[in-house]
Write a protein that holds these residues in place. Structure first.
Motif, PDB file in Angstrom:
ATOM      1  N   ARG A  19       0.837  -1.199   0.000  1.00  0.00           N
ATOM      2  CA  ARG A  19       0.000   0.000   0.000  1.00  0.00           C
ATOM      3  C   ARG A  19       0.871   1.247   0.000  1.00  0.00           C
ATOM      4  NH1 ARG A  19      -3.050   2.854   4.402  1.00  0.00           N
ATOM      5  NH2 ARG A  19      -1.900   1.543   5.880  1.00  0.00           N
ATOM      6  N   TRP A  20       0.505   2.201  -0.843  1.00  0.00           N
ATOM      7  CA  TRP A  20       1.133   3.517  -0.789  1.00  0.00           C
ATOM      8  C   TRP A  20       0.497   4.318   0.346  1.00  0.00           C
ATOM      9  CZ3 TRP A  20       5.544   4.600  -2.831  1.00  0.00           C
ATOM     10  CH2 TRP A  20       5.942   4.047  -4.046  1.00  0.00           C
ATOM     11  N   LEU A  21       1.305   4.978   1.134  1.00  0.00           N
ATOM     12  CA  LEU A  21       0.808   5.833   2.212  1.00  0.00           C
ATOM     13  C   LEU A  21       0.804   7.299   1.817  1.00  0.00           C
ATOM     14  CD1 LEU A  21       2.663   4.133   5.210  1.00  0.00           C
ATOM     15  CD2 LEU A  21       0.373   3.647   4.303  1.00  0.00           C
ATOM     16  N   VAL A  22       1.266   7.589   0.592  1.00  0.00           N
ATOM     17  CA  VAL A  22       1.281   8.952   0.067  1.00  0.00           C
ATOM     18  C   VAL A  22       0.800   8.901  -1.375  1.00  0.00           C
ATOM     19  CG1 VAL A  22       3.163   9.728   1.577  1.00  0.00           C
ATOM     20  CG2 VAL A  22       3.690   8.725  -0.664  1.00  0.00           C
ATOM     21  N   LYS A  23       0.548  10.080  -1.934  1.00  0.00           N
ATOM     22  CA  LYS A  23       0.178  10.157  -3.350  1.00  0.00           C
ATOM     23  C   LYS A  23       1.025  11.220  -4.018  1.00  0.00           C
ATOM     24  CE  LYS A  23      -3.784  13.258  -2.529  1.00  0.00           C
ATOM     25  NZ  LYS A  23      -3.614  13.366  -1.067  1.00  0.00           N
ATOM     26  N   GLU A  24       1.069  11.191  -5.314  1.00  0.00           N
ATOM     27  CA  GLU A  24       1.891  12.143  -6.063  1.00  0.00           C
ATOM     28  C   GLU A  24       1.452  13.574  -5.745  1.00  0.00           C
ATOM     29  OE1 GLU A  24       1.686  11.097 -10.160  1.00  0.00           O
ATOM     30  OE2 GLU A  24       2.730   9.175  -9.911  1.00  0.00           O
ATOM     31  N   GLY A  25       2.439  14.419  -5.462  1.00  0.00           N
ATOM     32  CA  GLY A  25       2.174  15.813  -5.128  1.00  0.00           C
ATOM     33  C   GLY A  25       2.139  16.092  -3.635  1.00  0.00           C
ATOM     34  N   ASP A  26       2.133  15.049  -2.812  1.00  0.00           N
ATOM     35  CA  ASP A  26       2.118  15.246  -1.355  1.00  0.00           C
ATOM     36  C   ASP A  26       3.451  15.789  -0.874  1.00  0.00           C
ATOM     37  OD1 ASP A  26      -0.431  14.334  -1.214  1.00  0.00           O
ATOM     38  OD2 ASP A  26       0.031  12.439  -0.201  1.00  0.00           O
ATOM     39  N   ALA A  27       3.384  16.663   0.123  1.00  0.00           N
ATOM     40  CA  ALA A  27       4.597  17.122   0.806  1.00  0.00           C
ATOM     41  C   ALA A  27       4.912  16.120   1.909  1.00  0.00           C
ATOM     42  CB  ALA A  27       4.390  18.508   1.387  1.00  0.00           C
ATOM     43  N   ILE A  28       6.160  15.693   1.986  1.00  0.00           N
ATOM     44  CA  ILE A  28       6.548  14.696   2.979  1.00  0.00           C
ATOM     45  C   ILE A  28       7.746  15.198   3.780  1.00  0.00           C
ATOM     46  CG2 ILE A  28       5.677  12.709   1.709  1.00  0.00           C
ATOM     47  CD1 ILE A  28       8.485  12.212   0.675  1.00  0.00           C
ATOM     48  N   LYS A  29       7.886  14.633   4.968  1.00  0.00           N
ATOM     49  CA  LYS A  29       9.013  14.955   5.828  1.00  0.00           C
ATOM     50  C   LYS A  29      10.020  13.816   5.785  1.00  0.00           C
ATOM     51  CE  LYS A  29       6.028  17.462   9.088  1.00  0.00           C
ATOM     52  NZ  LYS A  29       5.549  17.534  10.504  1.00  0.00           N
TER      53      LYS A  29
END
Length: 527
Positions: A19-29
Protein backbone atom coordinates in the motif's frame (compact mmCIF):
# COMPACT_ATOMS: atom_id res chain seq x y z
CA UNK A 1 15.85 12.42 -6.71
CA UNK A 2 15.18 8.72 -7.04
CA UNK A 3 14.26 6.89 -3.84
CA UNK A 4 15.79 3.42 -4.12
CA UNK A 5 14.01 0.55 -2.35
CA UNK A 6 16.43 -0.09 0.52
CA UNK A 7 17.64 -3.32 2.10
CA UNK A 8 15.11 -3.62 4.96
CA UNK A 9 16.66 -6.67 6.59
CA UNK A 10 19.26 -9.38 6.27
CA UNK A 11 18.57 -11.68 3.35
CA UNK A 12 15.74 -9.55 1.93
CA UNK A 13 16.11 -9.17 -1.85
CA UNK A 14 12.61 -8.04 -2.84
CA UNK A 15 9.25 -7.07 -1.44
CA UNK A 16 5.62 -6.77 -2.44
CA UNK A 17 4.24 -3.23 -2.44
CA UNK A 18 1.15 -3.59 -0.27
CA UNK A 19 0.00 0.00 0.00
CA UNK A 20 1.13 3.52 -0.79
CA UNK A 21 0.81 5.83 2.21
CA UNK A 22 1.28 8.95 0.07
CA UNK A 23 0.18 10.16 -3.35
CA UNK A 24 1.89 12.14 -6.06
CA UNK A 25 2.17 15.81 -5.13
CA UNK A 26 2.12 15.25 -1.36
CA UNK A 27 4.60 17.12 0.81
CA UNK A 28 6.55 14.70 2.98
CA UNK A 29 9.01 14.96 5.83
CA UNK A 30 12.24 13.05 6.29
CA UNK A 31 11.61 9.64 7.89
CA UNK A 32 7.87 9.82 7.13
CA UNK A 33 6.45 6.41 6.15
CA UNK A 34 5.57 6.44 2.46
CA UNK A 35 4.74 2.80 1.72
CA UNK A 36 3.99 -0.59 3.23
CA UNK A 37 6.05 -3.42 1.76
CA UNK A 38 5.61 -7.12 2.48
CA UNK A 39 8.83 -9.12 2.59
CA UNK A 40 9.24 -12.83 3.18
CA UNK A 41 9.27 -12.08 6.91
CA UNK A 42 6.88 -9.23 7.66
CA UNK A 43 5.08 -6.12 6.45
CA UNK A 44 7.36 -3.13 6.99
CA UNK A 45 6.78 0.59 6.60
CA UNK A 46 9.33 2.32 4.36
CA UNK A 47 10.38 5.83 5.49
CA UNK A 48 11.38 8.63 3.15
CA UNK A 49 15.11 9.45 3.29
CA UNK A 50 14.58 13.19 2.79
CA UNK A 51 11.87 15.84 2.90
CA UNK A 52 10.31 17.08 -0.32
CA UNK A 53 7.40 16.65 -2.71
CA UNK A 54 6.33 13.22 -3.94
CA UNK A 55 7.08 13.14 -7.66
CA UNK A 56 6.22 9.89 -9.43
CA UNK A 57 5.14 6.66 -7.78
CA UNK A 58 6.99 4.17 -9.95
CA UNK A 59 5.14 1.02 -8.91
CA UNK A 60 1.53 -0.02 -8.44
CA UNK A 61 0.18 -1.65 -5.30
CA UNK A 62 0.75 -5.39 -5.62
CA UNK A 63 3.98 -5.06 -7.62
CA UNK A 64 7.11 -6.97 -6.62
CA UNK A 65 9.97 -4.50 -6.11
CA UNK A 66 13.59 -5.61 -5.99
CA UNK A 67 16.03 -4.09 -3.51
CA UNK A 68 18.02 -1.43 -5.36
CA UNK A 69 15.20 -0.52 -7.77
CA UNK A 70 13.60 2.92 -7.81
CA UNK A 71 10.52 2.98 -5.60
CA UNK A 72 9.46 6.59 -6.20
CA UNK A 73 10.89 10.01 -6.98
CA UNK A 74 11.10 12.92 -4.56
CA UNK A 75 11.37 16.51 -5.72
CA UNK A 76 13.53 18.65 -3.47
CA UNK A 77 13.75 22.41 -3.40
CA UNK A 78 17.12 23.47 -4.76
CA UNK A 79 18.50 26.70 -3.35
CA UNK A 80 20.61 28.29 -6.06
CA UNK A 81 23.94 29.75 -4.98
CA UNK A 82 25.93 32.21 -7.12
CA UNK A 83 28.83 30.43 -8.71
CA UNK A 84 32.35 31.61 -7.99
CA UNK A 85 33.69 33.83 -10.81
CA UNK A 86 36.65 31.56 -11.47
CA UNK A 87 34.40 28.53 -11.80
CA UNK A 88 31.69 30.17 -13.92
CA UNK A 89 30.92 28.25 -17.07
CA UNK A 90 30.53 29.94 -20.42
CA UNK A 91 27.34 29.46 -22.44
CA UNK A 92 29.34 27.40 -24.93
CA UNK A 93 30.52 24.88 -22.32
CA UNK A 94 27.33 24.69 -20.27
CA UNK A 95 25.35 21.53 -20.90
CA UNK A 96 22.00 20.44 -19.51
CA UNK A 97 19.66 22.26 -17.18
CA UNK A 98 21.04 23.81 -13.97
CA UNK A 99 19.49 21.13 -11.75
CA UNK A 100 21.20 18.40 -13.74
CA UNK A 101 24.55 20.20 -13.57
CA UNK A 102 24.19 20.55 -9.80
CA UNK A 103 23.73 16.81 -9.36
CA UNK A 104 26.38 15.64 -11.81
CA UNK A 105 30.08 15.12 -11.17
CA UNK A 106 31.92 16.77 -14.09
CA UNK A 107 34.28 14.31 -15.68
CA UNK A 108 34.84 15.88 -19.08
CA UNK A 109 34.47 19.23 -20.85
CA UNK A 110 33.65 20.35 -24.35
CA UNK A 111 36.08 19.62 -27.14
CA UNK A 112 37.34 23.23 -27.23
CA UNK A 113 38.21 23.31 -23.54
CA UNK A 114 39.52 19.74 -23.68
CA UNK A 115 42.18 20.71 -26.18
CA UNK A 116 43.28 23.62 -24.02
CA UNK A 117 43.57 21.48 -20.93
CA UNK A 118 45.03 18.31 -22.46
CA UNK A 119 48.37 19.04 -20.84
CA UNK A 120 46.89 19.72 -17.43
CA UNK A 121 48.48 17.68 -14.63
CA UNK A 122 46.56 14.59 -13.46
CA UNK A 123 46.16 16.15 -10.01
CA UNK A 124 43.40 18.35 -11.39
CA UNK A 125 41.21 15.28 -11.89
CA UNK A 126 39.35 14.31 -8.68
CA UNK A 127 40.71 11.02 -7.38
CA UNK A 128 38.23 8.71 -5.65
CA UNK A 129 39.82 6.40 -3.10
CA UNK A 130 38.79 2.79 -3.48
CA UNK A 131 36.09 2.10 -0.89
CA UNK A 132 35.28 -1.05 0.98
CA UNK A 133 32.74 -3.13 -0.91
CA UNK A 134 30.18 -2.86 1.92
CA UNK A 135 29.98 0.88 1.22
CA UNK A 136 29.25 0.47 -2.48
CA UNK A 137 25.67 0.90 -3.66
CA UNK A 138 25.04 -0.66 -7.06
CA UNK A 139 22.37 -2.92 -8.49
CA UNK A 140 23.36 -6.34 -9.91
CA UNK A 141 23.22 -5.12 -13.53
CA UNK A 142 25.85 -2.47 -12.77
CA UNK A 143 28.03 -4.94 -10.87
CA UNK A 144 27.84 -7.46 -13.71
CA UNK A 145 28.90 -4.87 -16.29
CA UNK A 146 31.69 -3.63 -14.04
CA UNK A 147 32.97 -7.16 -13.59
CA UNK A 148 32.90 -7.82 -17.33
CA UNK A 149 34.78 -4.59 -18.03
CA UNK A 150 37.31 -5.01 -15.21
CA UNK A 151 36.17 -1.87 -13.39
CA UNK A 152 36.88 -1.38 -9.68
CA UNK A 153 33.54 -0.12 -8.34
CA UNK A 154 35.30 1.04 -5.20
CA UNK A 155 36.96 3.79 -7.25
CA UNK A 156 33.78 4.92 -9.05
CA UNK A 157 31.94 8.01 -7.84
CA UNK A 158 28.22 7.24 -7.86
CA UNK A 159 25.87 10.04 -8.90
CA UNK A 160 22.64 8.30 -7.89
CA UNK A 161 20.74 8.74 -4.67
CA UNK A 162 22.89 8.01 -1.61
CA UNK A 163 25.87 7.67 -3.96
CA UNK A 164 24.32 4.76 -5.86
CA UNK A 165 26.47 3.85 -8.88
CA UNK A 166 24.56 3.97 -12.16
CA UNK A 167 25.41 2.58 -15.57
CA UNK A 168 26.29 6.07 -16.75
CA UNK A 169 28.88 6.37 -13.97
CA UNK A 170 30.86 3.52 -15.53
CA UNK A 171 31.58 5.55 -18.67
CA UNK A 172 35.11 6.80 -18.81
CA UNK A 173 36.36 4.17 -16.38
CA UNK A 174 39.21 1.86 -17.29
CA UNK A 175 38.04 -0.78 -19.73
CA UNK A 176 34.55 0.63 -20.01
CA UNK A 177 32.97 1.40 -23.40
CA UNK A 178 30.45 4.13 -24.02
CA UNK A 179 26.91 3.15 -23.13
CA UNK A 180 23.70 3.86 -24.96
CA UNK A 181 20.44 4.95 -23.34
CA UNK A 182 19.59 1.34 -22.53
CA UNK A 183 22.89 0.85 -20.74
CA UNK A 184 24.36 -1.35 -23.49
CA UNK A 185 27.96 -0.88 -24.70
CA UNK A 186 28.11 0.71 -28.14
CA UNK A 187 31.75 0.04 -28.82
CA UNK A 188 34.28 -2.46 -27.60
CA UNK A 189 37.12 -1.16 -25.47
CA UNK A 190 40.57 -2.56 -25.01
CA UNK A 191 41.05 -4.07 -21.57
CA UNK A 192 43.08 -1.91 -19.22
CA UNK A 193 45.04 -4.90 -17.87
CA UNK A 194 45.68 -8.42 -19.02
CA UNK A 195 43.54 -11.00 -17.34
CA UNK A 196 42.92 -14.73 -17.39
CA UNK A 197 39.86 -15.77 -19.38
CA UNK A 198 37.39 -17.65 -17.23
CA UNK A 199 33.96 -19.14 -17.80
CA UNK A 200 30.91 -16.92 -17.22
CA UNK A 201 30.21 -16.53 -13.53
CA UNK A 202 33.66 -17.93 -12.57
CA UNK A 203 36.26 -16.27 -10.35
CA UNK A 204 39.97 -16.10 -11.22
CA UNK A 205 41.90 -19.05 -9.80
CA UNK A 206 44.44 -18.77 -7.01
CA UNK A 207 47.23 -19.22 -9.50
CA UNK A 208 46.05 -16.40 -11.76
CA UNK A 209 48.39 -13.57 -12.79
CA UNK A 210 48.50 -10.13 -11.22
CA UNK A 211 44.88 -9.41 -12.12
CA UNK A 212 43.80 -11.75 -9.30
CA UNK A 213 43.30 -9.84 -6.09
CA UNK A 214 44.87 -10.81 -2.74
CA UNK A 215 42.95 -12.42 0.12
CA UNK A 216 42.32 -9.15 1.95
CA UNK A 217 40.77 -7.45 -1.08
CA UNK A 218 37.09 -6.50 -0.89
CA UNK A 219 36.36 -7.63 -4.48
CA UNK A 220 33.65 -5.11 -5.36
CA UNK A 221 33.17 -6.87 -8.70
CA UNK A 222 31.76 -9.90 -6.89
CA UNK A 223 27.96 -10.02 -6.60
CA UNK A 224 27.17 -10.35 -2.90
CA UNK A 225 25.12 -8.56 -0.28
CA UNK A 226 26.83 -6.52 2.46
CA UNK A 227 25.87 -9.09 5.10
CA UNK A 228 27.44 -11.86 3.00
CA UNK A 229 30.64 -9.84 2.61
CA UNK A 230 30.69 -9.21 6.35
CA UNK A 231 30.34 -12.96 6.98
CA UNK A 232 33.22 -13.62 4.59
CA UNK A 233 35.45 -11.23 6.54
CA UNK A 234 34.43 -12.80 9.84
CA UNK A 235 35.18 -16.31 8.57
CA UNK A 236 38.36 -15.13 6.80
CA UNK A 237 37.14 -16.32 3.40
CA UNK A 238 38.39 -14.67 0.21
CA UNK A 239 35.04 -13.89 -1.40
CA UNK A 240 36.74 -13.40 -4.76
CA UNK A 241 37.65 -17.07 -4.81
CA UNK A 242 34.14 -18.35 -4.04
CA UNK A 243 31.85 -19.57 -6.79
CA UNK A 244 28.43 -17.99 -6.35
CA UNK A 245 25.42 -20.28 -6.61
CA UNK A 246 22.84 -17.51 -6.51
CA UNK A 247 21.16 -15.69 -9.37
CA UNK A 248 23.64 -14.20 -11.87
CA UNK A 249 26.45 -15.92 -9.95
CA UNK A 250 25.70 -14.04 -6.72
CA UNK A 251 27.65 -15.35 -3.73
CA UNK A 252 25.36 -16.40 -0.88
CA UNK A 253 26.00 -16.94 2.82
CA UNK A 254 25.77 -20.68 2.27
CA UNK A 255 28.58 -20.40 -0.30
CA UNK A 256 30.73 -18.59 2.26
CA UNK A 257 30.03 -21.12 5.01
CA UNK A 258 30.77 -24.01 2.63
CA UNK A 259 34.06 -22.36 1.71
CA UNK A 260 34.94 -21.87 5.39
CA UNK A 261 34.20 -25.51 6.18
CA UNK A 262 36.17 -27.16 3.41
CA UNK A 263 38.68 -24.47 2.61
CA UNK A 264 38.56 -22.08 -0.32
CA UNK A 265 39.51 -24.83 -2.75
CA UNK A 266 36.25 -26.64 -2.08
CA UNK A 267 34.25 -23.64 -3.27
CA UNK A 268 36.38 -22.87 -6.33
CA UNK A 269 35.87 -24.64 -9.61
CA UNK A 270 39.43 -25.59 -10.66
CA UNK A 271 38.66 -26.13 -14.34
CA UNK A 272 35.95 -25.46 -16.84
CA UNK A 273 35.48 -29.22 -17.10
CA UNK A 274 34.90 -29.46 -13.35
CA UNK A 275 32.46 -26.58 -13.56
CA UNK A 276 30.47 -28.31 -16.28
CA UNK A 277 30.48 -31.51 -14.25
CA UNK A 278 29.24 -29.72 -11.14
CA UNK A 279 26.58 -27.91 -13.12
CA UNK A 280 25.40 -31.18 -14.67
CA UNK A 281 25.27 -32.76 -11.23
CA UNK A 282 23.26 -29.87 -9.86
CA UNK A 283 20.84 -30.04 -12.77
CA UNK A 284 20.41 -33.78 -12.38
CA UNK A 285 19.54 -33.35 -8.72
CA UNK A 286 17.05 -30.55 -9.25
CA UNK A 287 15.53 -31.87 -12.47
CA UNK A 288 11.88 -32.96 -12.36
CA UNK A 289 11.37 -36.69 -11.86
CA UNK A 290 8.75 -36.75 -14.60
CA UNK A 291 7.89 -34.78 -17.69
CA UNK A 292 5.37 -31.96 -17.32
CA UNK A 293 1.79 -32.78 -18.10
CA UNK A 294 -1.08 -30.58 -19.20
CA UNK A 295 -2.90 -31.79 -16.10
CA UNK A 296 -0.19 -30.44 -13.78
CA UNK A 297 -0.76 -27.22 -11.89
CA UNK A 298 2.22 -24.88 -11.45
CA UNK A 299 2.06 -22.60 -8.42
CA UNK A 300 4.78 -19.96 -7.90
CA UNK A 301 6.40 -20.08 -4.47
CA UNK A 302 5.45 -17.19 -2.23
CA UNK A 303 8.20 -15.08 -0.68
CA UNK A 304 7.50 -16.68 2.70
CA UNK A 305 7.63 -20.23 1.30
CA UNK A 306 10.87 -19.46 -0.55
CA UNK A 307 12.40 -18.13 2.68
CA UNK A 308 11.30 -21.26 4.55
CA UNK A 309 12.85 -23.42 1.84
CA UNK A 310 16.17 -21.58 2.11
CA UNK A 311 16.17 -21.72 5.91
CA UNK A 312 15.32 -25.42 6.10
CA UNK A 313 17.91 -26.30 3.47
CA UNK A 314 20.51 -24.32 5.38
CA UNK A 315 19.65 -26.12 8.62
CA UNK A 316 19.73 -29.62 7.13
CA UNK A 317 23.01 -28.98 5.28
CA UNK A 318 24.87 -27.02 7.95
CA UNK A 319 24.23 -29.21 11.01
CA UNK A 320 24.32 -32.91 11.95
CA UNK A 321 20.75 -33.27 13.19
CA UNK A 322 19.42 -36.10 15.36
CA UNK A 323 15.98 -36.38 17.01
CA UNK A 324 15.42 -37.81 20.51
CA UNK A 325 11.82 -38.79 21.34
CA UNK A 326 9.91 -39.35 24.58
CA UNK A 327 6.48 -38.69 26.08
CA UNK A 328 5.14 -36.99 29.19
CA UNK A 329 2.09 -37.65 31.34
CA UNK A 330 0.40 -34.22 31.51
CA UNK A 331 -2.84 -35.31 33.21
CA UNK A 332 -2.32 -32.90 36.12
CA UNK A 333 -1.38 -30.07 33.76
CA UNK A 334 -4.56 -30.58 31.73
CA UNK A 335 -6.61 -30.39 34.93
CA UNK A 336 -4.85 -27.18 36.01
CA UNK A 337 -5.44 -25.51 32.65
CA UNK A 338 -9.11 -26.53 32.58
CA UNK A 339 -9.51 -25.02 36.02
CA UNK A 340 -7.96 -21.64 35.15
CA UNK A 341 -8.65 -21.03 31.46
CA UNK A 342 -12.20 -19.64 31.87
CA UNK A 343 -11.14 -17.20 34.55
CA UNK A 344 -8.18 -16.01 32.49
CA UNK A 345 -10.32 -15.73 29.36
CA UNK A 346 -12.36 -13.07 31.15
CA UNK A 347 -9.11 -11.11 31.49
CA UNK A 348 -8.44 -11.47 27.77
CA UNK A 349 -5.73 -14.12 28.21
CA UNK A 350 -5.95 -17.31 26.18
CA UNK A 351 -4.21 -19.95 28.29
CA UNK A 352 -2.82 -22.77 26.15
CA UNK A 353 -0.30 -25.46 27.08
CA UNK A 354 2.48 -23.67 25.21
CA UNK A 355 3.39 -21.15 27.98
CA UNK A 356 4.00 -24.06 30.37
CA UNK A 357 6.33 -25.66 27.85
CA UNK A 358 8.17 -22.36 27.36
CA UNK A 359 8.81 -22.05 31.08
CA UNK A 360 9.83 -25.72 31.35
CA UNK A 361 12.26 -25.20 28.45
CA UNK A 362 13.81 -22.18 30.17
CA UNK A 363 14.41 -24.20 33.35
CA UNK A 364 15.90 -27.04 31.28
CA UNK A 365 18.14 -24.61 29.38
CA UNK A 366 19.41 -23.19 32.66
CA UNK A 367 20.24 -26.68 33.87
CA UNK A 368 21.65 -27.82 30.52
CA UNK A 369 23.23 -24.66 29.00
CA UNK A 370 24.69 -26.37 25.91
CA UNK A 371 21.19 -26.50 24.42
CA UNK A 372 21.04 -22.69 24.55
CA UNK A 373 24.04 -22.30 22.29
CA UNK A 374 25.49 -21.99 18.81
CA UNK A 375 28.58 -23.43 17.15
CA UNK A 376 31.27 -20.98 16.05
CA UNK A 377 32.86 -23.51 13.73
CA UNK A 378 35.57 -21.35 12.10
CA UNK A 379 36.99 -20.56 15.54
CA UNK A 380 36.32 -24.06 16.89
CA UNK A 381 34.29 -22.92 19.88
CA UNK A 382 30.79 -23.21 21.31
CA UNK A 383 28.98 -20.03 22.27
CA UNK A 384 26.68 -20.36 25.29
CA UNK A 385 23.94 -17.73 25.31
CA UNK A 386 23.11 -15.93 28.53
CA UNK A 387 19.74 -14.75 27.23
CA UNK A 388 16.71 -17.01 26.87
CA UNK A 389 14.89 -15.92 23.71
CA UNK A 390 12.42 -18.64 22.70
CA UNK A 391 11.14 -18.80 19.12
CA UNK A 392 7.54 -19.98 18.70
CA UNK A 393 6.63 -21.51 15.33
CA UNK A 394 3.29 -20.06 14.16
CA UNK A 395 1.24 -21.63 11.37
CA UNK A 396 -0.04 -18.96 8.96
CA UNK A 397 -1.72 -19.11 5.57
CA UNK A 398 1.56 -18.13 3.91
CA UNK A 399 3.70 -20.62 5.86
CA UNK A 400 5.62 -20.94 9.09
CA UNK A 401 6.59 -17.74 10.91
CA UNK A 402 8.74 -17.83 14.07
CA UNK A 403 8.28 -14.79 16.34
CA UNK A 404 10.45 -14.61 19.46
CA UNK A 405 9.45 -14.39 23.13
CA UNK A 406 12.40 -12.42 24.47
CA UNK A 407 13.82 -12.89 27.94
CA UNK A 408 11.38 -15.69 28.66
CA UNK A 409 13.20 -16.38 31.92
CA UNK A 410 12.00 -13.03 33.28
CA UNK A 411 8.34 -13.57 32.41
CA UNK A 412 5.62 -15.34 34.37
CA UNK A 413 3.52 -18.05 32.75
CA UNK A 414 0.69 -15.57 32.23
CA UNK A 415 3.09 -13.00 30.72
CA UNK A 416 4.41 -15.65 28.34
CA UNK A 417 0.81 -16.54 27.43
CA UNK A 418 0.03 -12.88 26.68
CA UNK A 419 3.22 -12.52 24.62
CA UNK A 420 2.47 -15.63 22.55
CA UNK A 421 -1.11 -14.50 21.98
CA UNK A 422 0.08 -11.09 20.77
CA UNK A 423 2.93 -12.34 18.59
CA UNK A 424 0.98 -15.17 16.95
CA UNK A 425 -1.96 -12.87 16.22
CA UNK A 426 0.23 -10.28 14.54
CA UNK A 427 2.16 -13.00 12.69
CA UNK A 428 -1.07 -14.10 10.98
CA UNK A 429 -1.88 -10.50 9.98
CA UNK A 430 1.65 -9.60 8.81
CA UNK A 431 2.11 -7.00 11.51
CA UNK A 432 5.30 -8.29 13.08
CA UNK A 433 8.45 -6.20 13.00
CA UNK A 434 11.59 -7.81 11.65
CA UNK A 435 13.33 -7.60 15.02
CA UNK A 436 10.47 -9.63 16.55
CA UNK A 437 11.47 -12.59 14.36
CA UNK A 438 15.21 -12.48 14.97
CA UNK A 439 17.60 -13.43 17.74
CA UNK A 440 16.01 -16.60 19.14
CA UNK A 441 18.32 -18.97 21.04
CA UNK A 442 15.97 -21.99 21.18
CA UNK A 443 12.72 -22.77 19.35
CA UNK A 444 9.51 -24.70 19.94
CA UNK A 445 7.30 -26.18 17.23
CA UNK A 446 3.87 -27.49 18.26
CA UNK A 447 1.50 -29.47 16.03
CA UNK A 448 -0.77 -30.30 18.94
CA UNK A 449 -3.72 -28.25 17.76
CA UNK A 450 -3.59 -29.93 14.32
CA UNK A 451 -2.81 -33.51 15.30
CA UNK A 452 0.12 -35.86 15.28
CA UNK A 453 2.54 -37.70 17.53
CA UNK A 454 6.32 -37.65 17.18
CA UNK A 455 8.01 -35.83 14.31
CA UNK A 456 11.45 -34.48 13.40
CA UNK A 457 11.49 -30.67 13.59
CA UNK A 458 14.47 -28.94 11.98
CA UNK A 459 16.49 -26.49 14.04
CA UNK A 460 16.28 -22.78 13.37
CA UNK A 461 19.94 -22.49 12.36
CA UNK A 462 22.30 -21.46 13.95
CA UNK A 463 20.41 -22.69 17.02
CA UNK A 464 21.50 -26.18 18.10
CA UNK A 465 18.16 -27.58 19.31
CA UNK A 466 14.40 -27.39 18.96
CA UNK A 467 11.52 -29.02 20.84
CA UNK A 468 8.59 -30.51 18.94
CA UNK A 469 5.25 -31.01 20.73
CA UNK A 470 2.58 -33.41 19.50
CA UNK A 471 -1.11 -33.76 20.40
CA UNK A 472 -2.23 -34.54 23.94
CA UNK A 473 -4.26 -37.75 23.81
CA UNK A 474 -5.78 -40.33 26.12
CA UNK A 475 -3.36 -43.23 26.26
CA UNK A 476 -3.10 -46.36 28.41
CA UNK A 477 -0.35 -46.16 31.00
CA UNK A 478 0.79 -48.35 33.88
CA UNK A 479 0.54 -46.68 37.30
CA UNK A 480 1.17 -48.66 40.49
CA UNK A 481 0.80 -51.91 38.61
CA UNK A 482 -2.53 -51.00 37.08
CA UNK A 483 -3.37 -49.91 33.54
CA UNK A 484 -5.04 -46.52 33.60
CA UNK A 485 -5.98 -43.86 31.05
CA UNK A 486 -3.71 -40.80 31.21
CA UNK A 487 -3.24 -37.63 29.17
CA UNK A 488 0.01 -38.23 27.26
CA UNK A 489 1.94 -35.83 25.03
CA UNK A 490 4.66 -36.99 22.59
CA UNK A 491 7.84 -34.88 22.61
CA UNK A 492 10.58 -34.68 19.96
CA UNK A 493 13.92 -32.97 20.61
CA UNK A 494 16.09 -32.34 17.54
CA UNK A 495 19.68 -31.35 18.30
CA UNK A 496 22.96 -30.70 16.51
CA UNK A 497 25.18 -33.72 17.10
CA UNK A 498 28.25 -31.58 16.45
CA UNK A 499 27.58 -29.83 19.77
CA UNK A 500 25.45 -32.28 21.74
CA UNK A 501 25.42 -36.01 22.34
CA UNK A 502 22.60 -38.49 22.89
CA UNK A 503 23.08 -38.72 26.66
CA UNK A 504 22.82 -34.94 26.97
CA UNK A 505 19.63 -34.97 24.91
CA UNK A 506 18.15 -37.67 27.15
CA UNK A 507 18.95 -35.65 30.29
CA UNK A 508 17.46 -32.48 28.80
CA UNK A 509 14.31 -34.35 27.82
CA UNK A 510 14.08 -35.95 31.27
CA UNK A 511 14.02 -32.48 32.80
CA UNK A 512 11.23 -31.37 30.46
CA UNK A 513 9.19 -34.51 31.18
CA UNK A 514 9.64 -34.19 34.94
CA UNK A 515 8.49 -30.56 34.95
CA UNK A 516 5.52 -31.12 32.67
CA UNK A 517 4.29 -34.12 34.66
CA UNK A 518 4.29 -32.11 37.89
CA UNK A 519 2.99 -28.52 37.38
CA UNK A 520 3.60 -27.85 41.08
CA UNK A 521 7.29 -28.62 40.62
CA UNK A 522 7.38 -26.31 37.60
CA UNK A 523 5.84 -23.47 39.60
CA UNK A 524 8.35 -24.09 42.41
CA UNK A 525 11.23 -23.88 39.93
CA UNK A 526 9.96 -20.48 38.77
CA UNK A 527 9.87 -18.92 42.26
Amino acid sequence: MEFIFPDVGEGISEGKLVRWLVKEGDAIKADQEVAEVETDKAVVEIPAPVAGIVGKLIHQEGDIVEVGKTLMTIEQEVVSKPAAPAAAASPETSTGPPAQQAQSVPTQTSSSSSAASSSAPPAQVPVVASRHSDDILAVPRVRILARKQGIDLGAVQGTGVFGNIRLADLQGQAGSPALNAAGQPVAAASPAVAHVAVAPGERPLSGAPSSAQPLAASHPEVLASPSTRRLARELKVDIGMVKGTGEHGMVTKTDIRDAAKGGIASAVQPTVQATASADMSARSISAPVRSPSSADLYIPMSATRAAIARKMTESSHAAALVTHMDEADVTDLVALREKEKERLAQQGIKLTYLPFFVKAVVVALQQHPYFNAMLDEPNQRIVLHKQYHVGIAVDTEEGLIVPVVRNADRLSILEVAAAIQDLSGRARTHKLRLDEMQGSTFSISSIGSVGGTHFTPLTNYPEVSILGIGSIRDRPAVRDGAVVVRKMVPLSLTYDHRVLDGAQAARFMNTIVELMQDPGLLLMELT
